[in-house]
Design a protein around this motif. Structure first.
Motif, PDB file in Angstrom:
ATOM      1  N   ALA A   1      40.869 -29.083-116.888  1.00  0.00           N
ATOM      2  CA  ALA A   1      42.100 -29.834-116.622  1.00  0.00           C
ATOM      3  C   ALA A   1      41.807 -31.304-116.338  1.00  0.00           C
ATOM      4  N   ARG A   2      40.644 -31.592-115.782  1.00  0.00           N
ATOM      5  CA  ARG A   2      40.258 -32.984-115.506  1.00  0.00           C
ATOM      6  C   ARG A   2      40.114 -33.794-116.793  1.00  0.00           C
ATOM      7  N   HIS A   3      39.737 -33.109-117.864  1.00  0.00           N
ATOM      8  CA  HIS A   3      39.348 -33.826-119.081  1.00  0.00           C
ATOM      9  C   HIS A   3      40.162 -33.430-120.307  1.00  0.00           C
ATOM     10  N   GLY A   4      41.295 -32.805-120.097  1.00  0.00           N
ATOM     11  CA  GLY A   4      42.186 -32.507-121.205  1.00  0.00           C
ATOM     12  C   GLY A   4      41.696 -31.435-122.137  1.00  0.00           C
ATOM     13  N   SER A   5      40.812 -30.548-121.648  1.00  0.00           N
ATOM     14  CA  SER A   5      40.293 -29.481-122.501  1.00  0.00           C
ATOM     15  C   SER A   5      40.753 -28.113-122.005  1.00  0.00           C
ATOM     16  N   GLY A   6      41.911 -28.082-121.367  1.00  0.00           N
ATOM     17  CA  GLY A   6      42.352 -26.849-120.745  1.00  0.00           C
ATOM     18  C   GLY A   6      43.282 -26.003-121.586  1.00  0.00           C
ATOM     19  N   SER A   7      43.540 -26.434-122.801  1.00  0.00           N
ATOM     20  CA  SER A   7      44.451 -25.677-123.651  1.00  0.00           C
ATOM     21  C   SER A   7      43.915 -24.290-123.913  1.00  0.00           C
ATOM     22  N   GLU A   8      44.808 -23.311-123.961  1.00  0.00           N
ATOM     23  CA  GLU A   8      44.413 -21.948-124.301  1.00  0.00           C
ATOM     24  C   GLU A   8      44.465 -21.715-125.814  1.00  0.00           C
ATOM     25  N   ALA A   9      44.799 -22.730-126.572  1.00  0.00           N
ATOM     26  CA  ALA A   9      44.993 -22.561-128.010  1.00  0.00           C
ATOM     27  C   ALA A   9      43.996 -23.410-128.788  1.00  0.00           C
ATOM     28  N   VAL A  10      44.198 -23.468-130.097  1.00  0.00           N
ATOM     29  CA  VAL A  10      43.348 -24.250-130.971  1.00  0.00           C
ATOM     30  C   VAL A  10      43.340 -25.708-130.518  1.00  0.00           C
ATOM     31  N   GLY A  11      42.175 -26.318-130.574  1.00  0.00           N
ATOM     32  CA  GLY A  11      42.052 -27.715-130.190  1.00  0.00           C
ATOM     33  C   GLY A  11      41.655 -27.896-128.747  1.00  0.00           C
ATOM     34  N   GLY A  12      41.515 -26.823-127.978  1.00  0.00           N
ATOM     35  CA  GLY A  12      41.075 -26.914-126.605  1.00  0.00           C
ATOM     36  C   GLY A  12      40.032 -25.864-126.318  1.00  0.00           C
ATOM     37  N   VAL A  13      40.109 -25.273-125.143  1.00  0.00           N
ATOM     38  CA  VAL A  13      39.190 -24.211-124.774  1.00  0.00           C
ATOM     39  C   VAL A  13      40.010 -22.997-124.352  1.00  0.00           C
ATOM     40  N   ARG A  14      39.652 -21.845-124.881  1.00  0.00           N
ATOM     41  CA  ARG A  14      40.276 -20.594-124.452  1.00  0.00           C
ATOM     42  C   ARG A  14      39.300 -19.903-123.514  1.00  0.00           C
ATOM     43  N   TRP A  15      39.755 -19.642-122.287  1.00  0.00           N
ATOM     44  CA  TRP A  15      38.905 -19.067-121.250  1.00  0.00           C
ATOM     45  C   TRP A  15      39.154 -17.570-121.170  1.00  0.00           C
ATOM     46  N   VAL A  16      38.087 -16.787-121.228  1.00  0.00           N
ATOM     47  CA  VAL A  16      38.223 -15.332-121.266  1.00  0.00           C
ATOM     48  C   VAL A  16      37.291 -14.704-120.229  1.00  0.00           C
ATOM     49  N   GLU A  17      37.856 -13.904-119.328  1.00  0.00           N
ATOM     50  CA  GLU A  17      37.025 -13.133-118.411  1.00  0.00           C
ATOM     51  C   GLU A  17      36.445 -11.957-119.183  1.00  0.00           C
ATOM     52  N   SER A  18      35.132 -11.942-119.327  1.00  0.00           N
ATOM     53  CA  SER A  18      34.512 -10.948-120.189  1.00  0.00           C
ATOM     54  C   SER A  18      33.042 -10.796-119.848  1.00  0.00           C
ATOM     55  N   ASP A  19      32.552  -9.582-119.905  1.00  0.00           N
ATOM     56  CA  ASP A  19      31.125  -9.316-119.813  1.00  0.00           C
ATOM     57  C   ASP A  19      30.552  -9.524-121.211  1.00  0.00           C
ATOM     58  N   GLY A  20      30.055 -10.729-121.461  1.00  0.00           N
ATOM     59  CA  GLY A  20      29.631 -11.081-122.812  1.00  0.00           C
ATOM     60  C   GLY A  20      30.810 -11.101-123.750  1.00  0.00           C
ATOM     61  N   CYS A  21      30.702 -10.421-124.872  1.00  0.00           N
ATOM     62  CA  CYS A  21      31.765 -10.431-125.877  1.00  0.00           C
ATOM     63  C   CYS A  21      32.708  -9.239-125.770  1.00  0.00           C
ATOM     64  N   THR A  22      32.555  -8.416-124.744  1.00  0.00           N
ATOM     65  CA  THR A  22      33.270  -7.137-124.705  1.00  0.00           C
ATOM     66  C   THR A  22      34.785  -7.285-124.715  1.00  0.00           C
ATOM     67  N   ALA A  23      35.323  -8.356-124.146  1.00  0.00           N
ATOM     68  CA  ALA A  23      36.774  -8.523-124.074  1.00  0.00           C
ATOM     69  C   ALA A  23      37.343  -9.287-125.270  1.00  0.00           C
ATOM     70  N   LEU A  24      36.494  -9.725-126.180  1.00  0.00           N
ATOM     71  CA  LEU A  24      36.963 -10.436-127.366  1.00  0.00           C
ATOM     72  C   LEU A  24      37.410  -9.443-128.423  1.00  0.00           C
ATOM     73  N   ASP A  25      38.282  -9.901-129.309  1.00  0.00           N
ATOM     74  CA  ASP A  25      38.685  -9.066-130.430  1.00  0.00           C
ATOM     75  C   ASP A  25      37.452  -8.683-131.245  1.00  0.00           C
ATOM     76  N   PRO A  26      37.322  -7.418-131.647  1.00  0.00           N
ATOM     77  CA  PRO A  26      36.111  -6.978-132.362  1.00  0.00           C
ATOM     78  C   PRO A  26      35.811  -7.799-133.613  1.00  0.00           C
ATOM     79  N   GLY A  27      36.831  -8.345-134.255  1.00  0.00           N
ATOM     80  CA  GLY A  27      36.605  -9.090-135.489  1.00  0.00           C
ATOM     81  C   GLY A  27      36.486 -10.587-135.303  1.00  0.00           C
ATOM     82  N   GLU A  28      36.505 -11.066-134.057  1.00  0.00           N
ATOM     83  CA  GLU A  28      36.462 -12.517-133.821  1.00  0.00           C
ATOM     84  C   GLU A  28      35.048 -13.038-134.048  1.00  0.00           C
ATOM     85  N   THR A  29      34.929 -14.056-134.900  1.00  0.00           N
ATOM     86  CA  THR A  29      33.619 -14.617-135.237  1.00  0.00           C
ATOM     87  C   THR A  29      33.605 -16.116-135.012  1.00  0.00           C
ATOM     88  N   PHE A  30      32.389 -16.666-135.010  1.00  0.00           N
ATOM     89  CA  PHE A  30      32.201 -18.070-134.642  1.00  0.00           C
ATOM     90  C   PHE A  30      31.170 -18.728-135.551  1.00  0.00           C
TER      91      PHE A  30
END
Length: 287
Positions: free
Chosen positions: A157-186
């Motif tokens: 929020a200090r630096h304008g990167s708090g968006s949960e959507a494209v163009g910002g940062v999406r923050w996810v509580e997760s043990d590694g990748c376990t909470a991400l969609d199985p097909g999500e790639t990077f």
């Protein structure tokens, strides 16, 4: 009390308690309390501090003498030119990790890639720095600690990167990748995972042992537990031509490279930090 006398007395106090660079530490505290750049203190040695200023400096120096990290005393640190809040909820960003961020945003820009996973984000330093430097980057930052994620969101929020959507940062509580969609790639995964062997955690400097969360330090019996996991799990999360960039501890270069080579990764390249130490692994997804 004059400013120079405060510096001298404070430095003597910290030196007696085993604090490294004691004078510089007092100067940073004074600069913070007085709201001036540290180098300006050298032009104000004859300045008389008010009672309130003296009390504030004394309290901060006392905490530092108790081996509370300077960053916790001040409440912030600077990472890649960005001021970030720090607390006991996450590892204090280290200067060498700035090179990991630089490697990441340089590769993204040169490759024309945008999708990034920050695995174990902590304060959010890597995710925020990358989002800040790469317009249009889609950064997903995961951490198992809800407290760390709260800290990261405040820093974003200090630096304008708090968006949960494209163009910002999406923050996810997760043990590694376990909470991400199985097909999500990077296109890129960055991480500075825990790498201290369990038996060595209790012998760390008090600033680290007593104030950084054990969760962010303990890498298992040999310090390599998270690298084995990353070597196994990340290949399925990378797009063709994708990269993983990881930080590791001193003396772990060969072991970390071997873990990824055994898991079928290709083009495992070692990058040195500013002091010339082997510090980062850059690996390409296996075909």
């Amino acid at each position: 009390m004059r400013l120079l006398e405060v510096i001298q007395r404070g430095a003597s106090y910290l030196e007696a308690r085993g604090v490294e660079s004691p004078r510089r530490q007092v100067e940073w505290i004074l600069a913070h309390v007085l709201g001036v750049p540290r180098l300006q203190l050298y032009l104000q040695f004859e300045r008389d501090l008010s009672a309130a200023e003296t009390d504030a400096v004394r309290a901060a120096v006392t905490r530092r003498g108790q081996r509370v990290p300077l960053q916790h005393v001040l409440g912030t640190t600077v990472f890649c030119g960005l001021e970030l809040e720090v607390s006991a909820d996450a590892l204090i960003p280290r200067p060498e990790t700035e090179l990991l961020a630089e490697q990441a945003w340089t590769w993204l820009a040169s490759a024309g890639r945008t999708r990034v996973l920050d695995w174990g984000t902590g304060t959010g330093c890597l995710a925020i720095a990358i989002a800040h430097r790469v317009p249009g980057a889609e950064v997903v930052a995961v951490d198992v600690s809800p407290a760390a994620l709260g800290l990261a969101r405040r820093n974003a929020a200090r630096h304008g990167s708090g968006s949960e959507a494209v163009g910002g940062v999406r923050w996810v509580e997760s043990d590694g990748c376990t909470a991400l969609d199985p097909g999500e790639t990077f296109d890129l995964v960055v991480s500075n995972p825990p790498y201290i062997p369990t038996a060595e955690c209790d012998s760390l400097e008090p600033e680290v042992r007593d104030h950084d969360p054990r969760l962010a330090l303990d890498g298992g019996v040999d310090g390599l537990g998270f690298y084995r996991r990353l070597a196994r799990e990340l290949s399925a999360r990378l797009r063709p031509g994708g990269r993983v960039m990881l930080e590791y501890g001193e003396g772990q270069s060969a072991a970390v490279s071997d873990e990824f080579a055994r898991a079928g990764w290709v083009e495992c390249m070692i990058v040195r930090d500013y002091s010339g130490r082997e510090r980062f692994l850059v690996a390409q997804r296996s075909p």
